[in-house]
Design a protein around this motif. Structure first.
Motif, short mmCIF file in Angstrom:
data_model
loop_
_atom_site.label_atom_id
_atom_site.label_comp_id
_atom_site.label_asym_id
_atom_site.label_seq_id
_atom_site.Cartn_x
_atom_site.Cartn_y
_atom_site.Cartn_z
N ARG A 219 0.83 -1.20 0.00
CA ARG A 219 0.00 0.00 0.00
C ARG A 219 0.87 1.26 0.00
NH1 ARG A 219 -5.02 0.42 3.67
NH2 ARG A 219 -3.57 0.41 5.42
N ILE A 220 1.98 1.20 0.73
CA ILE A 220 2.86 2.37 0.77
C ILE A 220 3.48 2.62 -0.61
CG2 ILE A 220 4.94 3.33 1.82
CD1 ILE A 220 4.31 1.69 4.31
N TYR A 221 3.95 1.57 -1.26
CA TYR A 221 4.53 1.72 -2.59
C TYR A 221 3.49 2.22 -3.59
CZ TYR A 221 9.06 -0.43 -1.58
OH TYR A 221 10.32 -0.68 -1.11
N GLN A 222 2.25 1.76 -3.48
CA GLN A 222 1.20 2.23 -4.38
C GLN A 222 0.95 3.72 -4.17
OE1 GLN A 222 -0.11 0.90 -6.85
NE2 GLN A 222 -1.95 2.09 -7.32
N SER A 276 6.58 17.12 1.32
CA SER A 276 6.44 16.59 2.68
C SER A 276 5.72 15.25 2.66
CB SER A 276 5.68 17.60 3.55
OG SER A 276 4.33 17.73 3.12
N PHE A 277 4.75 15.08 1.75
CA PHE A 277 4.09 13.78 1.62
C PHE A 277 5.10 12.69 1.26
CE2 PHE A 277 -0.36 15.53 0.36
CZ PHE A 277 -0.54 15.95 1.67
N ASP A 282 8.32 8.01 2.91
CA ASP A 282 9.62 7.37 3.09
C ASP A 282 9.83 6.96 4.54
OD1 ASP A 282 10.35 7.51 0.43
OD2 ASP A 282 11.35 9.46 0.64
N SER A 283 9.46 7.87 5.47
CA SER A 283 9.63 7.57 6.89
C SER A 283 8.71 6.42 7.31
CB SER A 283 9.32 8.82 7.73
OG SER A 283 10.19 9.88 7.40
N VAL A 284 7.47 6.45 6.82
CA VAL A 284 6.53 5.37 7.16
C VAL A 284 7.03 4.04 6.61
CG1 VAL A 284 4.19 4.50 6.78
CG2 VAL A 284 4.54 6.90 7.35
N LEU A 285 7.56 4.06 5.40
CA LEU A 285 8.08 2.82 4.81
C LEU A 285 9.27 2.30 5.60
CD1 LEU A 285 8.06 0.74 2.53
CD2 LEU A 285 9.49 2.30 1.19
N GLN A 286 10.18 3.19 5.99
CA GLN A 286 11.33 2.75 6.79
C GLN A 286 10.88 2.19 8.13
OE1 GLN A 286 14.48 2.52 5.78
NE2 GLN A 286 13.85 3.27 3.77
N ALA A 287 9.89 2.86 8.75
CA ALA A 287 9.38 2.35 10.03
C ALA A 287 8.73 0.98 9.85
CB ALA A 287 8.38 3.34 10.61
N HIS A 288 8.00 0.82 8.76
CA HIS A 288 7.35 -0.48 8.52
C HIS A 288 8.39 -1.57 8.29
CE1 HIS A 288 4.56 -3.48 7.11
NE2 HIS A 288 5.17 -3.55 5.96
N LEU A 289 9.42 -1.27 7.50
CA LEU A 289 10.46 -2.26 7.27
C LEU A 289 11.20 -2.60 8.56
CD1 LEU A 289 11.94 -1.00 3.87
CD2 LEU A 289 10.32 -2.86 4.26
N ALA A 290 11.40 -1.59 9.42
CA ALA A 290 12.03 -1.86 10.71
C ALA A 290 11.14 -2.77 11.57
CB ALA A 290 12.30 -0.55 11.44
#
Length: 360
Positions: A219-222, A276-277, A282-290
């Motif tokens: 969903r984040i990549y989309q 900013s979006f 990017d931050s949400v994706l990094q947090a999810h991968l973490a």
């Protein structure tokens, strides 16, 4: 392509064009509306657009506004012949897929805008469309405005009604219409940005929830792909608006330029918002991968702990499975229960140790 357009324009010069009906005409179903304005007031069409254009040019105080939706080559060529449009600009309007721009052609101006619309969805998934784009081309001259729209978004009906309710703005001529179109496009971008932000907030909430799944990356990549499409429509418009606001351009008087500067300011703030979006995603994706990495480490620790527990009885059973004649307690009556108890006690001790350390 340009030669064929020139030939079509040459043939169209000798034809009579009647666009008196607001929605249908011999020119084709692509005609949305054709209206003349004098002193900012809409005039009833009593004849063909040629007569309306002739009347406007004779009075010297009005203009004609013709709206088209996805015209074909012949239809657009006949309009180009009537209003003496430049063939290169006509080719761009016919072909579509143009970047936002504002370019002078002779005494006229050709501007391109990308239209954007938000695609509603009940639940955002990894395959959901978020932003749908189209194109809007605007030809302006001293006494005419021609809008050519491609796609399902960017309808100018409400804009035309709003302008007709303000004769003072229409009295400023085609430049006022061009400014209103630019302002409406940027307002539509802002509406789409608000809707996209709601999707981003929903994904962010899902990622940091207790029961967050590992499928949130799709969903984040989309969202990032749709945001990229949105930025491709919005960001290139900054330079054309700056040009209209600061440089002398045909059909754009100096008193209209401050209005374009205001629209350019709104667009700049929108570009900052989209940046900013992108950073937030990017931050949400990094947090999810973490989170996924931490979850995998938790799984590996549990697997390792259980493997250590199972290793104790495996070792004992392996030793007593060697079938040697002289082994401790081999002929003792309670040897078998003792071995089982010893294995259970060792497994219990190891399990308790792992539980205390947080591995299980």
């Amino acid at each position: 392509m340009i030669r064929s357009i020139r030939r079509a324009m040459s043939r169209a010069i000798h034809r009579t064009v009647d666009l008196s009906h607001p929605a249908r005409s011999p020119l084709g179903s692509s005609v949305v509306n054709c209206v003349s304005y004098e002193d900012g007031v809409r005039q009833p069409l009593t004849g063909s657009p040629e007569e309306a254009l002739r009347r406007v040019r004779r009075s010297g105080r009005g203009f004609v506004w013709l709206g088209l939706h996805e015209p074909d080559q012949e239809e657009l060529a006949r309009v180009a012949a009537l209003f003496d449009l430049h063939p290169v600009a006509v080719e761009s309007a016919l072909r579509g897929h143009q970047h936002p721009k504002a370019e002078p052609y002779g005494k006229g101006l050709f501007a391109v805008f990308r239209t954007c619309g938000y695609v509603d969805h009940e639940q955002f998934t990894a395959t959901s469309d978020v932003v749908d784009t189209g194109e809007l081309m605007v030809f302006t001259g001293d006494d005419f405005v021609i809008t050519v729209r491609h796609g399902s978004h960017g309808s100018l009906g409400p804009l035309r009604e709003a302008l007709e309710s303000d004769p003072d703005r229409l009295r400023q001529g085609p430049a006022a219409v061009l400014h209103a179109v630019a302002d409406r496009m940027v307002d539509a971008y802002l509406d789409v940005a608000d809707a996209v932000q709601r999707d981003i907030d929903a994904v962010e909430t899902a990622v940091f929830s207790v029961d967050a799944g590992r499928g949130e990356a799709g969903r984040i990549y989309q969202l990032k792909r749709e945001l990229l499409e949105f930025k491709r429509a919005v960001a290139p418009l900054d330079r054309p608006l700056h040009t209209l606001a600061t440089r002398p351009m045909p059909t754009v008087p100096l008193e209209i330029q401050p209005y374009f500067r205001d629209v350019a300011g709104h667009l700049s703030r929108l570009n900052e918002q989209l940046a900013s979006f992108d950073s937030l995603l990017d931050s949400v994706l990094q947090a999810h991968l973490a989170q996924v990495t931490v979850g995998q480490n938790e799984d590996m620790r549990k697997i390792t702990a259980w493997a250590a527990i199972v290793a104790v009885p495996t070792m004992v059973c392996g030793m007593y499975g060697m079938n040697f004649s002289h082994m401790p307690e081999l002929r003792w009556t309670y040897g078998y229960p003792f071995a089982l108890g010893l294995m259970a006690l060792a497994c219990f001790a190891i399990h308790r140790g792992f539980r205390r350390n947080g591995w299980l």
